[in-house]
Each structure stands twice: as C-alpha cells, then as structure tokens.
Design a protein around this motif. Structure first.
Motif, PDB file in Angstrom:
ATOM      1  N   HIS A  85       0.809  -1.216   0.000  1.00 56.50           N
ATOM      2  CA  HIS A  85       0.000   0.000   0.000  1.00 56.50           C
ATOM      3  C   HIS A  85       0.848   1.276   0.000  1.00 56.50           C
ATOM      4  O   HIS A  85       0.374   2.331  -0.434  1.00 56.50           O
ATOM      5  CB  HIS A  85      -0.926   0.011   1.229  1.00 56.50           C
ATOM      6  N   ARG A 122      -6.870  -0.813   1.898  1.00 58.07           N
ATOM      7  CA  ARG A 122      -5.805  -0.151   2.645  1.00 58.07           C
ATOM      8  C   ARG A 122      -6.390   0.469   3.904  1.00 58.07           C
ATOM      9  O   ARG A 122      -7.397   1.176   3.858  1.00 58.07           O
ATOM     10  CB  ARG A 122      -5.166   0.934   1.773  1.00 58.07           C
ATOM     11  N   ASN A 154      -8.037  -0.534  -2.477  1.00 57.38           N
ATOM     12  CA  ASN A 154      -6.685  -0.441  -3.017  1.00 57.38           C
ATOM     13  C   ASN A 154      -6.767  -0.364  -4.546  1.00 57.38           C
ATOM     14  O   ASN A 154      -7.075  -1.356  -5.203  1.00 57.38           O
ATOM     15  CB  ASN A 154      -5.874  -1.665  -2.590  1.00 57.38           C
TER      16      ASN A 154
END
Length: 506
Positions: free
Chosen positions: A99, A189, A204
């Motif tokens: 991430h 995330r 994400n």
C-alpha cells in the motif's frame, strides 16, 4: 432487546427511511459493526475474529483457498513445490506492490516468516507459526520455507493465517508504528485505527489484477466497535451500519420483518466450551483439580437446550474438543456426557463436596450462555459467579493460571484441521490447561505425520482421553445470524470469515 425498545427503534427507522435511502450505498461505504476489537490490528498480534476479518481485507497470504471449492490457488505465490517433508519452495508473484508503493519481493516473505518465528516477534498466535523453522531467499522472487518437522496442514495455514508484511517499512516503524499505520498488499488499505471506535479502510486501486478473489468492488469499508447488541441492531435499522452478526435468535426473528434488512444464518466452525483448571493453579485447593468435579460439570450442562434455545439455527451440542468437520475431529469416537444433574450431584459428593462449592466463571462474550450455565451449575451445588472481562485480559489471566473456569469460543482461524483447535489447547502450549503428556505426544504425532490414517488415529486417542479426563466441557458449535442492508450482496460461509472483499452493492 425488549418489546418497548424494539418498537422505539423501529419507529425511528421508519422516520429516517421515509426521507432517505441508506447512506452507506450512496457513499459507497460499507459499515460493519461488532462487539469486540482486536488488541492490535497486526494480524500476528491478536487472536480475535475481528482481527482475522481485517487481516483478510488489508493483507494477502501466499496461497488462497477458494471458499466454495476448497481448492488452493496461487495468491502472492504463483507456484509452490513440496521439495521434501521439511521443505517447501515458492515462486513469488512479480508486479505486486504494498500500500505504500514498495514492491513485493522474496525479501518481504523471508522477513515475515523469520520475524514471526523469532522471540522478538512476540506473536500471539504461536500455533499458526511454530511449525516453521526459517525462510531462506533463493532469488529475488524465490523463497524456500524450512519446517521444524513434517506438517501436513502447511498449505491450510499458509492460505489462512500467514499474511506477508513489508520488510523495509516494518523495520522502519516497528510493531507500534505498524499497528497505527499498517501496510499490506490486500484489496483494502487501512487509513485509520482508533482505539475503542474502529478502523477505516479504502479500496486499493493498485490491487494486483490476477488475485484469485478478484478486484474489490466497494470503495470504502468501516469497522465500528459497538459493544451493546441492542445498539447494533438499532444502528442497522436506521442505516447507521450495514452489517452486523452474532445476532441473538429472538432479535434475528424481529429483524426479518424489517424493510431493507436481510437476515441469514448458518452453522459455523466456531466452537464454545468450558475450560477448567485441571492443574489446580488458580488456588491451592482448586476443586477443578479433581476429575470427579470436572465430570460433574460436564453432566450438569444441558447442551441440547443451550444449542437449540440460545444459539438456534445450525448450532448442535458438542462433546468433542474440536469442530466435527475439521480433519481428524472424529465426534463419533467420543460418547461424551449426557445431561444428568443427579449424576453430577453424586460425583460432587464423591469428590468431597456434598454441599457443593463456590467458584468464578470467567467469560468475555455470550453473557446469556454464561448465565444459563451458571444456573445449571447452581442447580447441582456449584455456586458460580460471573466475571466478565475483555478477551485479551481473560486470555492473559488464564495463561497465568489464575482462572478456575472459563467460557471460551474458538474459530480455529478458519483452518479446517484439528491442529487448529485441539492442537492449540492441548499440545503443551500457553493455552493448555491440562498439560497431559499422553495427549501432548498423540497430538504432536497427529500434527506431523504425513500418513492421514496415522493422523486420524492419534487425534482419536487424544480426543478420547481429553473427554475421559473432562479437561473441557465442550458445549456447541455456533450458529451465526447475520443481518445486513438488503442493498448489500453478501455471502456467508461456514468458516465464519465475512469476505467483504467479495461483496458488492445490489
């Protein structure tokens, strides 16, 4: 929820529902609520189901188990090979990023496995990692996993309980920093972690396209901590949350009549049980150190009534220390203890307690079940008083030998192998209340033999002795009632892992 409270909540729901649609769909935000929060969002540093859910949203494992077929599929590893009973090689997927933008390489996999198996890792879920000896880098995208001993359930654990961490970032921020700003490769995330309130996640956008679970479809996910079940129910009806679970049977029946709410239920592999202080560490004269007392507790409990009346749905009474659908869990091999209060009283008298005794029953969830058990124990002369704690506090007290009796639940991290249930609680580790050498030896053999028939035989012997010595009073498998916004397409599975990454709006 009482009738008056239910009517008030329903009236509020109608007022709001007339003026607006559910806000969550409009904002592309799925809000789910539960009564428990993980002590640490790092998957290796908590062992509650809420932490498992977050782990599967924010992190990926090397392997993916298809929840419909049970097939193991490539995830962060594109290929694996069992070189020999103590060695597994993995090809790591190229093009995956964490991430924070760091690329996934063999270094991250090697760091993760070596960290979680080291003393400095301080992993709470030791049973998930203690079969690993070390990890070795063979190339930029090639990893060799060394096992301490043969472990036939390795792929099952690698597909459910061993997420991969970013080596460089984790080493920079440490566990404390990682807990506040975690980083994974998963479909969502984590953007904020607020103690006592919950966790917020966002989709994400760079999730790798070949993931076997596909691309996430909901933009935002929020986990909210709402301890009170009536408040959770009211929030669902008024659109404050979109999904709740562990709904009591009577509340589930009420919710079925509410517009825009869907209720589904089904059997879960989570089991409920009473753990008793068989070693007598909680006090110098602990009654539970006596076999006859532990047997009396088993006979005193009406498992069928608790399963059908309090749990409902797919819940069944349980007499074995595992979930019957797990490999090695032969429920038919353990006759168990039928409900027999008279026999319980006779056993207490034979143990030197003709007038019973007083004790404490510790619990962290299912207060109604705990209170029902207390009533049944008192009926045979055991005056139990409820001590209700948060899970982490209860776990630590029990590991310190300070708990005479506890009502516990275990979902095995959704691992369909008895090593994840019986092996966790009876193989000599921190959660083993019995420390029975025979049981430990049988389980060690069962967990490491590559012969399935040997594994079954050893599990059977261990389970029979656990029952004969009444180290536990197994109670039931859970039936989970889910209630959620009808705009949400959600599929529950028996492994009790809500897969929000697979959900979408209707």
């Amino acid at each position: 929820m009482g009738f008056k409270g239910f009517v008030c909540s329903f009236a509020l729901f109608l007022v709001l529902a007339q003026g607006q649609a559910f806000a969550s769909k409009a904002n592309d935000t799925l809000v789910y609520a539960s009564d428990t929060e993980p002590e640490n969002v790092s998957p290796y540093h908590n062992d509650v189901r809420e932490g498992v859910i977050l782990a599967h949203l924010a992190w990926d494992d090397l392997i993916y188990r298809d929840p419909k077929t049970g097939q193991y599929l490539p995830m962060l590893a594109t290929h694996w090979e069992q070189v020999d009973p103590l060695t597994i090689d993995f090809d790591i997927r190229k093009g995956v990023t964490f991430h924070n933008g760091d690329p996934l390489t063999a270094d991250d996999v090697v760091f993760t496995f070596n960290y979680v198996t080291s003393p400095e890792g301080k992993v709470v879920t030791q049973q998930n990692v203690n079969w690993i000896k070390s990890a070795e880098k063979l190339g930029d995208y090639k990893v060799r996993l060394h096992l301490k001993q043969p472990f036939p359930a390795a792929l099952e654990y690698l597909a459910n309980a061993l997420p991969i961490y970013p080596a460089k970032y984790f080493q920079q921020v440490g566990l404390a920093g990682f807990a506040q700003k975690p980083v994974g490769t998963g479909p969502y995330r984590i953007v904020s972690v607020t103690s006592g309130q919950g966790v917020k996640l966002v989709r994400n956008p760079n999730y790798f396209k070949d993931s076997p679970q596909g691309q996430p479809r909901i933009g935002h996910i929020e986990f909210r901590v709402i301890p009170d079940p009536e408040t959770r129910m009211a929030e669902l009806m008024t659109g404050g949350v979109d999904w709740i679970w562990r709904v009591a049977p009577d509340q589930a029946a009420q919710l079925k009549g509410i517009p825009n709410v869907t209720v589904e239920s089904g059997a879960s592999m989570r089991i409920g049980f009473l753990s008793m202080d068989a070693q007598g560490t909680s006090s110098p004269d602990s009654p539970f150190a006596k076999l006859q007392v532990r047997q009396a507790v088993n006979y005193a409990i009406n498992r069928q009534a608790i399963a059908s009346q309090l749990m409902g749905g797919g819940s069944q009474p349980l007499q074995v220390a595992c979930y019957p659908e797990q490999f090695g869990c032969d429920a038919k091999a353990v006759p168990g203890y039928p409900y027999d209060p008279a026999k319980a009283k006779a056993l207490l008298k034979a143990a030197g307690y003709p007038n019973g005794f007083s004790t404490e029953l510790f619990a962290y969830r299912d207060r109604d079940v705990a209170e029902a058990i207390i009533g049944e124990l008192r009926a045979v002369g055991i005056d139990a008083k409820l001590r209700y704690l948060k899970y982490a506090a209860l776990r630590d007290m029990q590991r310190a030998g300070k708990v005479p009796m506890a009502l516990l639940a275990w979902g095995s991290f959704s691992i369909a192998d008895a090593s994840a249930s019986t092996g966790v609680y009876f193989k000599g580790n921190a959660d083993d209340v019995a420390k029975d050498p025979q049981v430990i030896d049988w389980l060690k053999e069962a967990d490491t033999s590559m012969d399935p028939e040997v594994r079954k035989a050893d599990y059977r012997k261990a389970l029979q002795r656990i029952a004969a010595q009444a180290y536990w009073a197994p109670l039931f498998n859970y039936s989970v009632n889910y209630a959620f916004n009808s705009d949400l397409a959600f599929q529950p599975y028996p492994d009790e892992l809500p897969r929000f990454a697979l959900a979408h709006w209707n």
